[in-house]
Design a protein around this motif. Structure first.
Motif, PDB file in Angstrom:
ATOM      1  N   GLU A 113       0.840  -1.195   0.000  1.00 14.31           N
ATOM      2  CA  GLU A 113       0.000   0.000   0.000  1.00 14.31           C
ATOM      3  C   GLU A 113       0.876   1.245   0.000  1.00 14.31           C
ATOM      4  OE1 GLU A 113      -4.051   0.938   2.328  1.00 14.31           O
ATOM      5  OE2 GLU A 113      -2.279   1.011   3.620  1.00 14.31           O
ATOM      6  N   LYS A 114       0.486   2.192  -0.824  1.00 10.10           N
ATOM      7  CA  LYS A 114       1.237   3.448  -0.911  1.00 10.10           C
ATOM      8  C   LYS A 114       0.239   4.594  -1.047  1.00 10.10           C
ATOM      9  CE  LYS A 114       4.931   5.744  -3.518  1.00 10.10           C
ATOM     10  NZ  LYS A 114       5.906   5.612  -4.621  1.00 10.10           N
ATOM     11  N   GLU A 115       0.356   5.562  -0.153  1.00  9.20           N
ATOM     12  CA  GLU A 115      -0.539   6.721  -0.153  1.00  9.20           C
ATOM     13  C   GLU A 115      -2.006   6.293  -0.178  1.00  9.20           C
ATOM     14  OE1 GLU A 115       0.805   8.994  -3.497  1.00  9.20           O
ATOM     15  OE2 GLU A 115       2.518   9.821  -2.406  1.00  9.20           O
ATOM     16  N   GLY A 116      -2.313   5.243   0.597  1.00 11.85           N
ATOM     17  CA  GLY A 116      -3.688   4.784   0.703  1.00 11.85           C
ATOM     18  C   GLY A 116      -4.186   3.941  -0.452  1.00 11.85           C
ATOM     19  N   GLN A 117      -3.313   3.655  -1.418  1.00  9.35           N
ATOM     20  CA  GLN A 117      -3.705   2.869  -2.589  1.00  9.35           C
ATOM     21  C   GLN A 117      -2.961   1.536  -2.614  1.00  9.35           C
ATOM     22  OE1 GLN A 117      -6.104   4.011  -4.794  1.00  9.35           O
ATOM     23  NE2 GLN A 117      -6.294   5.736  -3.357  1.00  9.35           N
ATOM     24  N   VAL A 118      -3.656   0.480  -2.992  1.00  8.63           N
ATOM     25  CA  VAL A 118      -3.032  -0.832  -3.149  1.00  8.63           C
ATOM     26  C   VAL A 118      -2.319  -0.859  -4.502  1.00  8.63           C
ATOM     27  CG1 VAL A 118      -3.451  -3.298  -3.419  1.00  8.63           C
ATOM     28  CG2 VAL A 118      -4.688  -2.008  -1.677  1.00  8.63           C
ATOM     29  N   VAL A 119      -1.004  -1.045  -4.463  1.00  8.56           N
ATOM     30  CA  VAL A 119      -0.219  -0.953  -5.696  1.00  8.56           C
ATOM     31  C   VAL A 119       0.645  -2.190  -5.956  1.00  8.56           C
ATOM     32  CG1 VAL A 119      -0.185   1.566  -5.684  1.00  8.56           C
ATOM     33  CG2 VAL A 119       1.608   0.318  -4.490  1.00  8.56           C
ATOM     34  N   GLY A 120       0.564  -3.180  -5.075  1.00  8.49           N
ATOM     35  CA  GLY A 120       1.324  -4.406  -5.271  1.00  8.49           C
ATOM     36  C   GLY A 120       0.640  -5.556  -4.550  1.00  8.49           C
ATOM     37  N   MET A 121       0.955  -6.779  -4.957  1.00 11.68           N
ATOM     38  CA  MET A 121       0.322  -7.952  -4.343  1.00 11.68           C
ATOM     39  C   MET A 121       1.174  -9.189  -4.540  1.00 11.68           C
ATOM     40  SD  MET A 121      -2.590  -8.780  -7.243  1.00 11.68           S
ATOM     41  CE  MET A 121      -2.579 -10.574  -7.100  1.00 11.68           C
ATOM     42  N   VAL A 122       0.997 -10.143  -3.648  1.00 13.39           N
ATOM     43  CA  VAL A 122       1.609 -11.463  -3.784  1.00 13.39           C
ATOM     44  C   VAL A 122       0.852 -12.400  -2.853  1.00 13.39           C
ATOM     45  CG1 VAL A 122       3.349 -11.274  -1.938  1.00 13.39           C
ATOM     46  CG2 VAL A 122       3.819 -12.687  -3.947  1.00 13.39           C
ATOM     47  N   CYS A 123       0.839 -13.679  -3.183  1.00 12.71           N
ATOM     48  CA  CYS A 123       0.209 -14.649  -2.298  1.00 12.71           C
ATOM     49  C   CYS A 123       1.011 -15.940  -2.316  1.00 12.71           C
ATOM     50  CB  CYS A 123      -1.245 -14.900  -2.698  1.00 12.71           C
ATOM     51  SG  CYS A 123      -1.491 -15.373  -4.413  1.00 12.71           S
ATOM     52  N   ALA A 124       0.692 -16.825  -1.394  1.00 12.12           N
ATOM     53  CA  ALA A 124       1.432 -18.080  -1.293  1.00 12.12           C
ATOM     54  C   ALA A 124       0.558 -19.118  -0.614  1.00 12.12           C
ATOM     55  CB  ALA A 124       2.721 -17.876  -0.496  1.00 12.12           C
ATOM     56  N   CYS A 125       0.736 -20.372  -1.016  1.00 11.15           N
ATOM     57  CA  CYS A 125       0.003 -21.484  -0.416  1.00 11.15           C
ATOM     58  C   CYS A 125       0.862 -22.744  -0.511  1.00 11.15           C
ATOM     59  CB  CYS A 125      -1.336 -21.694  -1.111  1.00 11.15           C
ATOM     60  SG  CYS A 125      -1.209 -22.167  -2.841  1.00 11.15           S
ATOM     61  N   PRO A 126       0.555 -23.769   0.261  1.00 17.22           N
ATOM     62  CA  PRO A 126       1.351 -24.996   0.202  1.00 17.22           C
ATOM     63  C   PRO A 126       1.315 -25.616  -1.194  1.00 17.22           C
ATOM     64  CG  PRO A 126      -0.067 -24.998   2.135  1.00 17.22           C
ATOM     65  CD  PRO A 126      -0.509 -23.841   1.281  1.00 17.22           C
ATOM     66  N   GLN A 127       2.460 -26.077  -1.649  1.00 16.18           N
ATOM     67  CA  GLN A 127       2.512 -26.735  -2.953  1.00 16.18           C
ATOM     68  C   GLN A 127       1.857 -28.116  -2.864  1.00 16.18           C
ATOM     69  OE1 GLN A 127       6.281 -28.224  -4.376  1.00 16.18           O
ATOM     70  NE2 GLN A 127       5.809 -27.667  -6.489  1.00 16.18           N
ATOM     71  N   LYS A 128       1.021 -28.407  -3.827  1.00 19.67           N
ATOM     72  CA  LYS A 128       0.381 -29.720  -3.867  1.00 19.67           C
ATOM     73  C   LYS A 128       1.376 -30.765  -4.354  1.00 19.67           C
ATOM     74  CE  LYS A 128      -4.125 -27.673  -4.916  1.00 19.67           C
ATOM     75  NZ  LYS A 128      -5.207 -27.531  -5.930  1.00 19.67           N
ATOM     76  N   MET A 129       1.337 -31.924  -3.760  1.00 24.28           N
ATOM     77  CA  MET A 129       2.177 -33.054  -4.166  1.00 24.28           C
ATOM     78  C   MET A 129       3.661 -32.684  -4.206  1.00 24.28           C
ATOM     79  SD  MET A 129      -0.246 -34.790  -7.119  1.00 24.28           S
ATOM     80  CE  MET A 129      -0.316 -33.275  -8.087  1.00 24.28           C
ATOM     81  N   ALA A 130       4.148 -32.068  -3.140  1.00 26.38           N
ATOM     82  CA  ALA A 130       5.568 -31.713  -3.051  1.00 26.38           C
ATOM     83  C   ALA A 130       6.411 -32.988  -3.031  1.00 26.38           C
ATOM     84  CB  ALA A 130       5.832 -30.880  -1.808  1.00 26.38           C
ATOM     85  N   PRO A 131       7.520 -33.000  -3.774  1.00 28.14           N
ATOM     86  CA  PRO A 131       8.340 -34.218  -3.857  1.00 28.14           C
ATOM     87  C   PRO A 131       9.107 -34.501  -2.566  1.00 28.14           C
ATOM     88  CG  PRO A 131       9.415 -32.395  -4.995  1.00 28.14           C
ATOM     89  CD  PRO A 131       8.053 -31.903  -4.586  1.00 28.14           C
ATOM     90  N   GLY A 132       9.360 -35.770  -2.331  1.00 24.51           N
ATOM     91  CA  GLY A 132      10.207 -36.175  -1.222  1.00 24.51           C
ATOM     92  C   GLY A 132       9.680 -35.856   0.155  1.00 24.51           C
ATOM     93  N   GLY A 133       8.371 -35.621   0.249  1.00 22.86           N
ATOM     94  CA  GLY A 133       7.800 -35.319   1.552  1.00 22.86           C
ATOM     95  C   GLY A 133       8.164 -33.947   2.086  1.00 22.86           C
ATOM     96  N   GLN A 134       8.724 -33.115   1.251  1.00 16.37           N
ATOM     97  CA  GLN A 134       9.098 -31.769   1.684  1.00 16.37           C
ATOM     98  C   GLN A 134       7.868 -30.909   1.927  1.00 16.37           C
ATOM     99  OE1 GLN A 134      11.846 -30.009  -1.199  1.00 16.37           O
ATOM    100  NE2 GLN A 134      13.428 -30.125   0.346  1.00 16.37           N
ATOM    101  N   LYS A 135       8.031 -29.933   2.783  1.00 21.70           N
ATOM    102  CA  LYS A 135       6.989 -28.934   3.013  1.00 21.70           C
ATOM    103  C   LYS A 135       7.379 -27.699   2.199  1.00 21.70           C
ATOM    104  CE  LYS A 135       4.554 -26.497   6.733  1.00 21.70           C
ATOM    105  NZ  LYS A 135       4.576 -26.132   8.171  1.00 21.70           N
ATOM    106  N   ARG A 136       6.697 -27.500   1.083  1.00 18.67           N
ATOM    107  CA  ARG A 136       7.079 -26.443   0.138  1.00 18.67           C
ATOM    108  C   ARG A 136       5.949 -25.436  -0.041  1.00 18.67           C
ATOM    109  NH1 ARG A 136      11.077 -28.933  -3.821  1.00 18.67           N
ATOM    110  NH2 ARG A 136       9.898 -28.051  -5.551  1.00 18.67           N
TER     111      ARG A 136
END
Length: 223
Positions: A113-136
């Motif tokens: 947020e800049k000067e009261g305006q939303v000007v950027g974004m990103v999101c993240a969630c667990p990867q489905k079927m991660a290899p080797g039992g990793q938490k990705r």
């Protein structure tokens, strides 16, 4: 230059976020088009098509008029998979951001947020079927409004995801980006991501010749 700050998504941000997501995604079409023009088959089409038409009809005017049509065709070819990806996202995770990203502590959605305006974004969630039992953790939908780029916002948003991954005990952060999206690649590589592989995401991307770079980041242990 006015400062910006990064915070979690709120419901009142939806309109600005969706508008930014649509414009940021469609912005890639022009890069995809120029990528198309560099492909040997496109060169053959643009050269051979009018040439064959001239040989068949004997009309130079007709063959020249065919060129804009072929360029328009290549623009549509470049636009198709990107627009398809956009429509799919708007029907799925971006249709209900709170449900998909904020109801599970292993996922999150942030805005800049800049000067009261939303000007950027990103999101993240667990990867489905991660290899080797990793938490990705999978980083998705990084976008900054065009007029606010070059201020380090994309880097800060990505760092926010990396810190979240460490706090949540993830082993790695993964993402994919189109091979011609050089600006995004620079951000990721500066932060320690490495390119694991290059591949076509699906048949529709293969038809257009657009490949994806798949990046990974090893999350340092918080212990």
């Amino acid at each position: 230059m006015a400062p910006y700050h990064i915070r979690k998504y709120q419901d009142q941000d939806r309109e600005a976020v969706i508008d930014m997501f649509i414009k940021g995604t469609l912005y890639l079409v022009s890069f995809g088009f120029f990528h198309q023009l560099k492909q040997p088959r496109s060169f053959l089409l643009l050269l051979g098509g009018p040439g064959a038409l001239f040989l068949g009809s004997g009309s130079l005017l007709l063959s020249l008029l065919a060129l804009p049509g072929l360029l328009a065709f290549l623009w549509l070819v470049a636009r198709y998979p990107i627009k398809n990806y956009l429509d799919h996202a708007l029907r799925t995770d971006m249709s209900d951001i709170r449900k998909f990203y904020l109801n599970d502590r292993g996922s999150c959605f942030w805005v800049a947020e800049k000067e009261g305006q939303v000007v950027g974004m990103v999101c993240a969630c667990p990867q489905k079927m991660a290899p080797g039992g990793q938490k990705r953790l999978e980083l998705l939908h990084l976008s900054v409004r065009q007029e606010h780029r070059g201020q380090g916002m994309a880097k800060s948003l990505t760092q926010t995801v990396l810190q979240f991954a460490q706090d949540q005990g993830y082993d790695a952060v993964v993402l994919s980006t189109l091979s011609f999206n050089n600006a995004a690649q620079r951000v990721y590589e500066q932060l320690g991501f490495w390119k694991a592989r290059e591949a076509f995401d699906s048949l529709k991307w293969r038809v257009t010749g657009m490949t994806f770079f798949y990046y990974e980041y090893s999350v340092p242990s918080s212990h």
